[in-house]
Design a protein around this motif. Structure first.
Motif, PDB file in Angstrom:
ATOM      1  N   ILE A  36     -48.333 -16.434 -34.552  1.00 12.52           N
ATOM      2  CA  ILE A  36     -48.028 -15.632 -33.365  1.00 12.52           C
ATOM      3  C   ILE A  36     -48.099 -16.549 -32.145  1.00 12.52           C
ATOM      4  O   ILE A  36     -49.086 -17.248 -31.939  1.00 12.52           O
ATOM      5  N   VAL A  37     -47.032 -16.559 -31.355  1.00 13.86           N
ATOM      6  CA  VAL A  37     -46.917 -17.518 -30.253  1.00 13.86           C
ATOM      7  C   VAL A  37     -46.804 -16.786 -28.917  1.00 13.86           C
ATOM      8  O   VAL A  37     -46.673 -15.567 -28.858  1.00 13.86           O
ATOM      9  N   ASN A  38     -46.850 -17.564 -27.840  1.00 13.32           N
ATOM     10  CA  ASN A  38     -46.559 -17.026 -26.506  1.00 13.32           C
ATOM     11  C   ASN A  38     -45.048 -16.818 -26.421  1.00 13.32           C
ATOM     12  O   ASN A  38     -44.276 -17.777 -26.416  1.00 13.32           O
ATOM     13  N   VAL A  39     -44.637 -15.564 -26.359  1.00 12.27           N
ATOM     14  CA  VAL A  39     -43.205 -15.260 -26.491  1.00 12.27           C
ATOM     15  C   VAL A  39     -42.382 -15.795 -25.315  1.00 12.27           C
ATOM     16  O   VAL A  39     -41.225 -16.179 -25.479  1.00 12.27           O
ATOM     17  N   PHE A  40     -42.979 -15.857 -24.126  1.00  9.32           N
ATOM     18  CA  PHE A  40     -42.245 -16.376 -22.962  1.00  9.32           C
ATOM     19  C   PHE A  40     -41.991 -17.877 -23.117  1.00  9.32           C
ATOM     20  O   PHE A  40     -40.895 -18.363 -22.845  1.00  9.32           O
ATOM     21  N   GLU A  41     -43.017 -18.610 -23.567  1.00  9.07           N
ATOM     22  CA  GLU A  41     -42.843 -20.054 -23.792  1.00  9.07           C
ATOM     23  C   GLU A  41     -41.827 -20.300 -24.899  1.00  9.07           C
ATOM     24  O   GLU A  41     -40.985 -21.188 -24.808  1.00  9.07           O
ATOM     25  N   ASP A  42     -41.912 -19.499 -25.962  1.00  5.41           N
ATOM     26  CA  ASP A  42     -41.042 -19.711 -27.113  1.00  5.41           C
ATOM     27  C   ASP A  42     -39.584 -19.417 -26.770  1.00  5.41           C
ATOM     28  O   ASP A  42     -38.681 -20.103 -27.245  1.00  5.41           O
ATOM     29  N   GLU A  43     -39.371 -18.401 -25.935  1.00  5.07           N
ATOM     30  CA  GLU A  43     -37.992 -18.036 -25.586  1.00  5.07           C
ATOM     31  C   GLU A  43     -37.310 -19.131 -24.775  1.00  5.07           C
ATOM     32  O   GLU A  43     -36.096 -19.287 -24.802  1.00  5.07           O
ATOM     33  N   LYS A  44     -38.118 -19.910 -24.034  1.00  2.00           N
ATOM     34  CA  LYS A  44     -37.539 -20.964 -23.181  1.00  2.00           C
ATOM     35  C   LYS A  44     -37.043 -22.161 -23.983  1.00  2.00           C
ATOM     36  O   LYS A  44     -36.262 -22.964 -23.492  1.00  2.00           O
ATOM     37  N   LYS A  45     -37.507 -22.307 -25.216  1.00  2.00           N
ATOM     38  CA  LYS A  45     -37.110 -23.467 -26.023  1.00  2.00           C
ATOM     39  C   LYS A  45     -35.652 -23.309 -26.456  1.00  2.00           C
ATOM     40  O   LYS A  45     -35.337 -22.467 -27.276  1.00  2.00           O
ATOM     41  N   THR A  46     -34.795 -24.111 -25.870  1.00  2.00           N
ATOM     42  CA  THR A  46     -33.361 -23.966 -26.170  1.00  2.00           C
ATOM     43  C   THR A  46     -32.850 -25.038 -27.113  1.00  2.00           C
ATOM     44  O   THR A  46     -31.790 -24.903 -27.696  1.00  2.00           O
ATOM     45  N   ASP A  47     -33.601 -26.107 -27.265  1.00  2.00           N
ATOM     46  CA  ASP A  47     -33.063 -27.233 -28.042  1.00  2.00           C
ATOM     47  C   ASP A  47     -33.849 -27.474 -29.322  1.00  2.00           C
ATOM     48  O   ASP A  47     -33.686 -28.494 -29.971  1.00  2.00           O
ATOM     49  N   GLU A  48     -34.728 -26.539 -29.675  1.00  2.00           N
ATOM     50  CA  GLU A  48     -35.547 -26.739 -30.868  1.00  2.00           C
ATOM     51  C   GLU A  48     -35.141 -25.767 -31.964  1.00  2.00           C
ATOM     52  O   GLU A  48     -35.389 -24.571 -31.877  1.00  2.00           O
ATOM     53  N   GLY A  49     -34.510 -26.310 -32.997  1.00  2.00           N
ATOM     54  CA  GLY A  49     -34.220 -25.494 -34.164  1.00  2.00           C
ATOM     55  C   GLY A  49     -33.078 -24.505 -33.977  1.00  2.00           C
ATOM     56  O   GLY A  49     -32.430 -24.450 -32.927  1.00  2.00           O
ATOM     57  N   PRO A  50     -32.829 -23.687 -35.007  1.00  2.00           N
ATOM     58  CA  PRO A  50     -31.708 -22.738 -34.982  1.00  2.00           C
ATOM     59  C   PRO A  50     -31.933 -21.593 -34.003  1.00  2.00           C
ATOM     60  O   PRO A  50     -33.072 -21.265 -33.673  1.00  2.00           O
ATOM     61  N   PRO A 228     -52.470 -10.676 -26.758  1.00  2.00           N
ATOM     62  CA  PRO A 228     -51.197 -10.673 -27.496  1.00  2.00           C
ATOM     63  C   PRO A 228     -51.189 -11.635 -28.684  1.00  2.00           C
ATOM     64  O   PRO A 228     -50.395 -11.460 -29.602  1.00  2.00           O
ATOM     65  N   GLU A 229     -52.087 -12.628 -28.661  1.00  2.00           N
ATOM     66  CA  GLU A 229     -52.135 -13.586 -29.770  1.00  2.00           C
ATOM     67  C   GLU A 229     -52.749 -12.977 -31.037  1.00  2.00           C
ATOM     68  O   GLU A 229     -52.690 -13.574 -32.113  1.00  2.00           O
ATOM     69  N   LEU A 230     -53.293 -11.755 -30.923  1.00  2.00           N
ATOM     70  CA  LEU A 230     -53.921 -11.092 -32.071  1.00  2.00           C
ATOM     71  C   LEU A 230     -53.133  -9.879 -32.579  1.00  2.00           C
ATOM     72  O   LEU A 230     -53.474  -9.325 -33.625  1.00  2.00           O
ATOM     73  N   ALA A 231     -52.112  -9.453 -31.846  1.00  2.00           N
ATOM     74  CA  ALA A 231     -51.448  -8.176 -32.143  1.00  2.00           C
ATOM     75  C   ALA A 231     -49.953  -8.376 -32.410  1.00  2.00           C
ATOM     76  O   ALA A 231     -49.379  -9.415 -32.105  1.00  2.00           O
ATOM     77  N   LEU A 232     -49.339  -7.329 -32.964  1.00  2.00           N
ATOM     78  CA  LEU A 232     -47.883  -7.267 -33.076  1.00  2.00           C
ATOM     79  C   LEU A 232     -47.406  -5.906 -32.581  1.00  2.00           C
ATOM     80  O   LEU A 232     -48.075  -4.883 -32.785  1.00  2.00           O
ATOM     81  N   GLY A 233     -46.243  -5.921 -31.917  1.00  2.00           N
ATOM     82  CA  GLY A 233     -45.639  -4.655 -31.513  1.00  2.00           C
ATOM     83  C   GLY A 233     -45.034  -3.952 -32.715  1.00  2.00           C
ATOM     84  O   GLY A 233     -45.126  -2.734 -32.871  1.00  2.00           O
ATOM     85  N   VAL A 234     -44.388  -4.723 -33.582  1.00  2.00           N
ATOM     86  CA  VAL A 234     -43.848  -4.228 -34.850  1.00  2.00           C
ATOM     87  C   VAL A 234     -44.120  -5.298 -35.898  1.00  2.00           C
ATOM     88  O   VAL A 234     -43.803  -6.465 -35.686  1.00  2.00           O
ATOM     89  N   GLU A 235     -44.699  -4.893 -37.024  1.00  2.00           N
ATOM     90  CA  GLU A 235     -44.971  -5.883 -38.065  1.00  2.00           C
ATOM     91  C   GLU A 235     -43.679  -6.295 -38.760  1.00  2.00           C
ATOM     92  O   GLU A 235     -42.644  -5.631 -38.635  1.00  2.00           O
ATOM     93  N   ALA A 236     -43.737  -7.381 -39.506  1.00  2.00           N
ATOM     94  CA  ALA A 236     -42.559  -7.927 -40.177  1.00  2.00           C
ATOM     95  C   ALA A 236     -41.975  -6.910 -41.157  1.00  2.00           C
ATOM     96  O   ALA A 236     -42.695  -6.312 -41.953  1.00  2.00           O
ATOM     97  N   HIS A 237     -40.646  -6.716 -41.075  1.00  2.00           N
ATOM     98  CA  HIS A 237     -39.961  -5.742 -41.933  1.00  2.00           C
ATOM     99  C   HIS A 237     -38.465  -6.046 -41.929  1.00  2.00           C
ATOM    100  O   HIS A 237     -37.977  -6.780 -41.078  1.00  2.00           O
ATOM    101  N   THR A 238     -37.752  -5.468 -42.874  1.00  2.00           N
ATOM    102  CA  THR A 238     -36.298  -5.402 -42.772  1.00  2.00           C
ATOM    103  C   THR A 238     -35.939  -3.949 -42.515  1.00  2.00           C
ATOM    104  O   THR A 238     -36.686  -3.041 -42.877  1.00  2.00           O
ATOM    105  N   ASP A 239     -34.799  -3.710 -41.881  1.00  2.00           N
ATOM    106  CA  ASP A 239     -34.371  -2.338 -41.588  1.00  2.00           C
ATOM    107  C   ASP A 239     -33.752  -1.710 -42.828  1.00  2.00           C
ATOM    108  O   ASP A 239     -32.941  -2.341 -43.507  1.00  2.00           O
ATOM    109  N   VAL A 240     -34.090  -0.454 -43.088  1.00  2.00           N
ATOM    110  CA  VAL A 240     -33.490   0.239 -44.242  1.00  2.00           C
ATOM    111  C   VAL A 240     -32.073   0.733 -43.930  1.00  2.00           C
ATOM    112  O   VAL A 240     -31.322   1.086 -44.830  1.00  2.00           O
ATOM    113  N   SER A 241     -31.707   0.737 -42.669  1.00  4.33           N
ATOM    114  CA  SER A 241     -30.432   1.303 -42.207  1.00  4.33           C
ATOM    115  C   SER A 241     -29.225   0.546 -42.763  1.00  4.33           C
ATOM    116  O   SER A 241     -29.360  -0.447 -43.484  1.00  4.33           O
ATOM    117  N   SER A 242     -28.017   1.017 -42.388  1.00  5.51           N
ATOM    118  CA  SER A 242     -26.812   0.226 -42.659  1.00  5.51           C
ATOM    119  C   SER A 242     -26.661  -0.822 -41.557  1.00  5.51           C
ATOM    120  O   SER A 242     -26.590  -2.024 -41.823  1.00  5.51           O
TER     121      SER A 242
END
Length: 358
Positions: A36-50, A228-242
């Protein structure tokens, strides 16, 4: 649930109470905490990975067959590779989207006591309305989120009595958004059908068509979180929808699990995020991906998202890989199930995995 107990159980109440640490039932298991990371810092990374792809849908309406084909290929590639993407030039007016977001925000800005008038009752099976996640998910933990859930299309299947009365234009703008989103879903289904080499209307027909496909809206409200480093808004899942279509208030939080890593979605202006759900993965025999994803929270800004799940009818249709896509070299990867059976199997499988991991 008595009103006082209900209010006490809302995440918004917890967040506004001035607590410095979150209750233990919101703390995620250790194996989740390490990434679990700092989402604001992570969103700023534009050149790292896919990065989650952006697909421009403008070409779908082009007079030029080559342009239409190019657009369909981009949509197909993103659906096969990622199963999640930012859609731009999707055809839904920006001002309508702004009105939908404003209406949802006004509802969540109401005092909790006002929102409780729309409370759902999950214990009795009434899931539509205002609520918070109960501890029935795979981990037994709670998510840092309140929500409002209701069916928005087809119009003759709606229960307007539970829709918010404040703001006054909530029903009007949400209904118009539902109509336009239903049209967008048809265009996406058509392109994805052609991408599989089957007739244009095939996927839409297989998920219920205009009469039976249900559009369920869930407005997710993620309050500021002191840890925020201890919690999740939504846990990991895939959507059952179409398909799932998501708007948000330009606060980052969505992460997709791609190639062994969690990738934070950028905030792309005037876009709609689209997920391929389990239902389309099943029909495509795994060619289109339903990607694992989750939602992070933060201590600085409230995040709101508007997710619309396009769901087939629960019992009327048997979901299985399209026969044209099943061969000796590519046998069916999924057994025939109704949508209801898929949901039950998935919940059971997740609960089994939770037991085995303890």
């Amino acid at each position: 649930m008595a009103p006082s107990a209900a209010v006490a159980s809302r995440v918004e109440s917890l967040a506004s109470s001035g607590i410095a640490s979150i209750p233990k039932e919101y703390v995620r298991p250790q194996e989740e905490l390490i990434n679990i990371v700092n989402v604001f810092e992570d969103e700023k990374k534009t050149d790292e990975g896919p990065q989650i792809p952006t697909v421009d849908l403008k070409g779908l309406n082009s007079e030029d067959p080559a342009e239409r084909e190019k657009c369909r290929e981009e949509l197909k590639k993103a659906s096969m590779d990622w199963g999640v993407m930012h859609l731009v030039n999707h055809g839904i007016p920006d001002d309508l989207i702004d009105q939908v977001k404003a209406a949802g925000k006004i509802f969540f800005d109401l005092p909790i006591e006002e929102k409780e008038k729309h409370a759902n009752d999950q214990a009795s099976g009434k899931i539509a309305g205002y609520g918070s996640k109960l501890a029935n998910n795979a981990s037994g933990q709670l998510e840092w989120q309140d929500y409002f859930f209701h069916l928005i299309y087809p119009e003759d299947k709606r229960d307007l009595s539970i829709w918010p009365k404040t703001p006054a234009d909530y029903t009007e703008v949400t209904s118009e958004y539902a109509r336009q989103l239903r049209g967008l879903a048809t265009r996406v289904f058509s392109a994805l059908s052609l991408g599989l080499g089957v007739e244009e209307g095939r996927l839409e027909k297989e998920v219920g068509g205009l009469e039976e496909l249900l559009l369920q809206m869930k407005i997710n409200y993620y309050p500021k979180c002191p840890q925020p480093e201890l919690a999740l808004g939504v846990e990991a899942h895939t959507d059952v929808s179409s398909l799932t279509f998501i708007l948000h208030n330009m606060v980052p939080g969505l992460q997709a699990f791609y190639d062994g890593n969690w990738v934070t979605a950028k905030c792309v202006p005037n876009s709609i995020i689209m997920h391929v759900g389990d239902t389309i993965e099943i029909l495509s025999n795994g060619k289109y991906k339903s990607i694992l994803h989750r939602g992070l929270v933060n201590k600085e800004k409230i995040r709101i998202s508007w997710a619309v799940f396009c769901e087939p009818p629960k019992e009327k249709i048997i979901l299985k890989p399209l026969p044209e896509l099943v061969t000796e070299t590519e046998p069916a990867r999924y057994p025939p199930r109704t949508f209801a059976q898929h949901i039950q199997h998935k919940l059971f499988r997740k609960s089994q995995e939770a037991l085995l991991s303890k």
